[in-house]
Design a protein around this motif. Structure first.
Motif, PDB file in Angstrom:
ATOM      1  N   PHE A 105      47.233  87.852  94.572  1.00 27.88           N
ATOM      2  CA  PHE A 105      48.043  87.435  93.424  1.00 27.88           C
ATOM      3  C   PHE A 105      48.584  86.016  93.627  1.00 27.88           C
ATOM      4  O   PHE A 105      48.694  85.245  92.670  1.00 27.88           O
ATOM      5  N   GLU A 106      48.930  85.673  94.868  1.00 29.99           N
ATOM      6  CA  GLU A 106      49.401  84.313  95.154  1.00 29.99           C
ATOM      7  C   GLU A 106      48.283  83.311  94.916  1.00 29.99           C
ATOM      8  O   GLU A 106      48.503  82.236  94.358  1.00 29.99           O
ATOM      9  N   GLU A 107      47.059  83.688  95.328  1.00 28.45           N
ATOM     10  CA  GLU A 107      45.911  82.796  95.120  1.00 28.45           C
ATOM     11  C   GLU A 107      45.596  82.627  93.631  1.00 28.45           C
ATOM     12  O   GLU A 107      45.105  81.571  93.213  1.00 28.45           O
ATOM     13  N   LYS A 108      45.884  83.660  92.839  1.00 28.70           N
ATOM     14  CA  LYS A 108      45.677  83.567  91.390  1.00 28.70           C
ATOM     15  C   LYS A 108      46.774  82.752  90.707  1.00 28.70           C
ATOM     16  O   LYS A 108      46.677  82.431  89.515  1.00 28.70           O
ATOM     17  N   GLY A 109      47.842  82.454  91.443  1.00 25.96           N
ATOM     18  CA  GLY A 109      48.944  81.692  90.880  1.00 25.96           C
ATOM     19  C   GLY A 109      49.867  82.508  90.000  1.00 25.96           C
ATOM     20  O   GLY A 109      50.572  81.961  89.145  1.00 25.96           O
ATOM     21  N   LEU A 110      49.903  83.838  90.212  1.00 19.92           N
ATOM     22  CA  LEU A 110      50.789  84.680  89.408  1.00 19.92           C
ATOM     23  C   LEU A 110      52.243  84.424  89.785  1.00 19.92           C
ATOM     24  O   LEU A 110      52.549  84.109  90.940  1.00 19.92           O
ATOM     25  N   TYR A 135      48.219 101.317  84.457  1.00 21.78           N
ATOM     26  CA  TYR A 135      47.453 100.201  85.025  1.00 21.78           C
ATOM     27  C   TYR A 135      47.474  99.016  84.056  1.00 21.78           C
ATOM     28  O   TYR A 135      47.671  99.176  82.852  1.00 21.78           O
ATOM     29  N   GLY A 136      47.257  97.825  84.611  1.00 21.47           N
ATOM     30  CA  GLY A 136      47.235  96.606  83.806  1.00 21.47           C
ATOM     31  C   GLY A 136      45.970  95.810  84.039  1.00 21.47           C
ATOM     32  O   GLY A 136      44.974  96.346  84.549  1.00 21.47           O
ATOM     33  N   PRO A 137      45.980  94.524  83.707  1.00 18.69           N
ATOM     34  CA  PRO A 137      44.772  93.696  83.843  1.00 18.69           C
ATOM     35  C   PRO A 137      44.255  93.606  85.275  1.00 18.69           C
ATOM     36  O   PRO A 137      43.072  93.367  85.496  1.00 18.69           O
ATOM     37  N   PHE A 138      45.161  93.807  86.257  1.00 21.87           N
ATOM     38  CA  PHE A 138      44.756  93.727  87.666  1.00 21.87           C
ATOM     39  C   PHE A 138      44.687  95.113  88.303  1.00 21.87           C
ATOM     40  O   PHE A 138      44.762  95.262  89.519  1.00 21.87           O
ATOM     41  N   GLY A 139      44.565  96.134  87.470  1.00 23.16           N
ATOM     42  CA  GLY A 139      44.446  97.489  87.984  1.00 23.16           C
ATOM     43  C   GLY A 139      45.801  98.092  88.292  1.00 23.16           C
ATOM     44  O   GLY A 139      46.761  97.958  87.535  1.00 23.16           O
ATOM     45  N   LYS A 140      45.869  98.741  89.445  1.00 19.21           N
ATOM     46  CA  LYS A 140      47.045  99.522  89.830  1.00 19.21           C
ATOM     47  C   LYS A 140      48.335  98.707  89.871  1.00 19.21           C
ATOM     48  O   LYS A 140      49.405  99.174  89.454  1.00 19.21           O
ATOM     49  N   PHE A 141      48.267  97.483  90.368  1.00 20.99           N
ATOM     50  CA  PHE A 141      49.477  96.686  90.576  1.00 20.99           C
ATOM     51  C   PHE A 141      49.868  95.992  89.269  1.00 20.99           C
ATOM     52  O   PHE A 141      49.420  94.888  88.978  1.00 20.99           O
ATOM     53  N   SER A 142      50.675  96.699  88.485  1.00 21.44           N
ATOM     54  CA  SER A 142      51.104  96.181  87.194  1.00 21.44           C
ATOM     55  C   SER A 142      52.576  96.536  86.983  1.00 21.44           C
ATOM     56  O   SER A 142      53.149  97.325  87.725  1.00 21.44           O
ATOM     57  N   ASP A 143      53.159  95.960  85.932  1.00 19.69           N
ATOM     58  CA  ASP A 143      54.543  96.277  85.588  1.00 19.69           C
ATOM     59  C   ASP A 143      54.609  97.048  84.269  1.00 19.69           C
ATOM     60  O   ASP A 143      55.617  97.033  83.568  1.00 19.69           O
TER      61      ASP A 143
END
Length: 568
Positions: free
Chosen positions: A402-407, A295-303
């Motif tokens: 993620f799009e709204e966060k500008g990632l 997991y990463g800063p956004f939880g499950k959806f990480s690389d």
């Protein structure tokens, strides 16, 4: 299956479970969705693999907002999958082959199309008014708490007819049931009895650790991951064990069945409370500690990629903590997780070797192994070329967030490729012929095929004696042949090795030595001193020419070996 039948009490300890996602397993009508008759057709394949139990994802009447986890009628089969007569035939045919059937019990929430919820929305004083969790707005009209829902957006939805908000920890079409209401609990228990009397062999209980909510309704900390911020008031709540003990007393104890609870946000100490036989709750739980390692800063959806040492620590902790106090469920993947060989192995050059290694590591541990459909083929994540190909409500919500966060788009694409639930939901490939719908459907599939199906499919695996399928078949056979696989005590043997995960299982005068390399290169492995003087014979390897006698090894990429020491 009633307890009067001549069936060993803890039969599930010796079982291997195969999870079927019905929508993606086998279509017999050309609708593009799998169905019950498709499962019946493929029962001989599962019997050949050697599995003992099928777990079916939800097949109840549902608008399928969350692929069946939004149930509109607990007593009806979804017509997409067939009829009640089809289900009875599936039970009969499976039982004839010695295969048991467990169903998904989804009782934290229902669909908003359920009759209970429709009635509950109408007024505050009818029979179903308190079947769900309703709260008045705050003075400014806002939601009762700051909780977010799993699929994005707030966990509260306002209903004009009642002038109140209802709680939904998942989609807004999945209102949470009010387990504080004894009438809700009794209605659920009656429904469970209906299915047991029909002949099913157990339940997998969806998000069962969330059914009890704190009645002081606390706000989540500001730094909580929004989509899981409800954990503060809904995870392992104050009455969850009381409710499950009551369920056991009223229903479960009356049948010789198996139960496994999905218990997100539950540690190994909490798991003992659910699974200790003396507490009379559940047989085992699905934990998520090994699922959280990447997991990463956004939880499950990480690389992020997991670390083998973390994986070894987590699995060892659960093996040790539950020894003689509970029972482990063993799994790499399911309908909510990406494919194991992509996540924990190497899905390109060493796909077959690493898939076999992962199977070896898991199946030789103490607990009940779960095989997710296609895992026995070494299926990998699907790299869709367009976001339009995704169907999963969670994935689409994350993309929007993620799009709204500008990632960066590159991060969004990669994290979704690595973690989308759709990775596990592409149709089961029965052959490599795209013209025949890969043996899955004669119609248009509800979700796109994986481009890998031409290479990775049942037909090609069955034709190759060195395929992942036959390795899994052998792992299952070893479990049935050697009691040490079921009952042996687990002990880690190389806690600091950076590439190799090794452990033993001991029962009486028999000992299994299991050694699994996670390296993509050759490594030297020195056998721990206490094992050096013991004579062990090779039981299974994922390479054809592994040395037959136990000793120091030159392990090849992702090599996995099982040796048996027998001093009897």
């Amino acid at each position: 299956m009633s307890k009067e039948q001549p069936l060993e009490k803890d039969w599930w300890k010796k079982s291997v479970v195969y999870q079927i996602y019905p929508q993606s397993f086998k279509d017999t009508t050309g609708s593009g969705k799998g169905d019950l008759n498709g499962i019946i057709e493929k029962l001989p394949y599962l019997a050949d693999l050697g599995i003992d139990v099928i777990w079916l994802n939800p097949i109840y009447q549902s608008p399928l907002v969350d692929n069946g986890y939004d149930i509109a009628d607990y007593y009806q089969i979804n017509p997409d999958y067939g009829t009640m007569d089809d289900f009875k035939r599936l039970l009969e045919e499976a039982h004839r082959l010695g295969i048991k059937i467990i169903m998904d019990l989804v009782v934290n929430h229902t669909s908003d199309q359920h009759e209970w919820f429709k009635q509950s929305c109408q007024s505050r004083d009818n029979e179903y008014a308190d079947f769900y969790i309703w709260k008045d707005p705050k003075e400014d009209g806002s939601a009762p708490t700051n909780w977010g829902s799993t699929f994005g957006g707030p966990a509260w939805e306002y209903v004009e007819s009642r002038g109140q908000y209802y709680l939904h920890l998942f989609a807004k079409e999945q209102p949470d049931l009010n387990w504080e209401n004894p009438n809700v609990r009794q209605a659920i228990y009656e429904m469970m009895k209906f299915w047991f009397e029909l002949g099913i062999d157990g339940f997998r209980m969806d998000v069962i650790s969330l059914i009890s909510k704190r009645q002081d309704w606390p706000d989540a900390p500001e730094d909580a991951v929004y989509t899981k911020s409800y954990y503060v008031g809904a995870s392992n709540g104050p009455r969850v064990h009381e409710f499950l003990h009551e369920m056991n007393r009223e229903v479960l104890s009356k049948y010789n069945i198996m139960t496994v609870g999905e218990t997100a946000n539950t540690n190994s100490d909490q798991a003992i409370l659910y699974t200790d036989p003396a507490r009379e709750e559940l047989n085992m739980v699905f934990h998520f500690d090994h699922m959280h390692l990447d997991y990463g800063p956004f939880g499950k959806f990480s690389d992020i990629r997991f670390k083998m040492s973390d994986l070894r620590d987590v699995l060892t902790e659960w093996q040790n903590k539950l020894e003689n106090r509970g029972w482990n469920s063993l799994y790499w993947s399911n309908h909510d997780q990406p494919r194991a060989v992509t996540r924990f192995g190497n899905d390109t050059k060493y796909r077959v070797e690493s898939a076999k290694m992962l199977g070896t590591l898991l199946h030789m541990m103490k607990g009940t192994p779960y095989v997710y459909q296609g895992e026995e083929l070494g299926m990998r994540n699907v790299r869709f070329t367009s976001f339009d190909q995704y169907r999963d409500i969670e994935t689409l919500g994350v993309k929007k967030e993620f799009e709204e966060k500008g990632l960066p788009e590159s991060y969004i694409k990669e994290s979704i490729f690595l973690k989308s639930r759709d990775n596990a939901r592409t149709p089961m490939p029965w052959n490599g012929d795209e013209q025949s719908g890969f043996g899955f459907t004669t119609g248009t599939p509800w979700i796109d095929f994986s481009p890998d199906h031409a290479e990775i499919n049942v037909e090609s695996c069955l034709a190759d004696q060195n395929s992942v399928f036959y390795h899994y078949k052998e792992l299952i056979r070893l479990r049935k042949m050697f009691p040490v696989v079921v009952d042996g005590k687990y002990e880690l043997i190389n806690p600091t090795d950076s590439d190799v995960y090794g452990y033993t299982r001991t029962l009486g005068k028999q000992k299994l030595v299991v050694i699994c390399s996670f390296a993509e290169y050759k490594v030297n492995y020195k056998l721990p001193a206490p094992l050096k003087n013991q004579s062990g014979k090779l039981l299974l390897s994922n390479y054809q020419d592994t040395k037959k006698e136990l000793g120091d090894l030159e392990l090849r990429p992702y090599e996995a070996v099982i040796y048996l020491i027998d001093e009897s």
